[in-house]
Design a protein around this motif. Sequence first.
Motif, short mmCIF file in Angstrom:
data_model
loop_
_atom_site.label_atom_id
_atom_site.label_comp_id
_atom_site.label_asym_id
_atom_site.label_seq_id
_atom_site.Cartn_x
_atom_site.Cartn_y
_atom_site.Cartn_z
N MET A 1 0.81 -1.17 0.00
CA MET A 1 0.00 0.00 0.00
C MET A 1 0.87 1.26 0.00
O MET A 1 0.51 2.22 -0.66
N LYS A 2 1.94 1.25 0.73
CA LYS A 2 2.85 2.38 0.75
C LYS A 2 3.44 2.60 -0.64
O LYS A 2 3.61 3.74 -1.05
N LYS A 3 3.71 1.50 -1.30
CA LYS A 3 4.30 1.58 -2.63
C LYS A 3 3.32 2.26 -3.59
O LYS A 3 3.71 3.11 -4.38
N THR A 8 1.58 7.09 -6.66
CA THR A 8 0.55 8.10 -6.91
C THR A 8 1.10 9.49 -6.65
O THR A 8 0.87 10.43 -7.43
N MET A 9 1.86 9.64 -5.58
CA MET A 9 2.46 10.93 -5.24
C MET A 9 3.46 11.35 -6.33
O MET A 9 3.49 12.51 -6.75
N ALA A 10 4.26 10.42 -6.80
CA ALA A 10 5.25 10.71 -7.84
C ALA A 10 4.55 11.11 -9.12
O ALA A 10 4.95 12.06 -9.81
N LEU A 11 3.45 10.39 -9.45
CA LEU A 11 2.68 10.71 -10.64
C LEU A 11 2.05 12.10 -10.53
O LEU A 11 2.05 12.89 -11.48
#
Length: 148
Positions: A1-3, A8-11
């Motif tokens: 889930m962290k991954k 998502t944050m990087a995107l």
Amino acid sequence: MKKARLQTMALLILMLCMLFLTACGASAAEQDEEAPETPPQESAAAPETEEPAAERGDATLADLLGEDYVTYLTETITMQMGNRMEKNPEIRYYPIEDNAPLSDYVTIDETTKFEVDEEGNPVIFFPAGTVTDEANGEQSFRIPKLYQ
């Protein structure tokens, strides 16, 4: 889930950067369109390019024929005089007839009268009566320009 959350944050960061770059690019393009075109100004200190003397019409014989122009002119004119006498025996040139140097009859220097023809060759003029009979009028000799 962290991954998944990191991806998502990087995107999201990547999309924000692209949006920012696109906005900046559009803003710069709009400024270019709105800015009035101003012609480039020439520097007041920039020297003007000057035409060669031969093209301005105030060339000297030395400009056209080199430093040793007197020798070249003397040889070329003497040769032309001899050729003219062979073609027309009625015309007599004093230097050829007397077997004397051209300098005995005319002075060739920076004051010698000449014009530049359409091909850039000097045409030398001698007053009537200086190198041949006065009845033959002013004499002109087209001198092939030396290509240096």
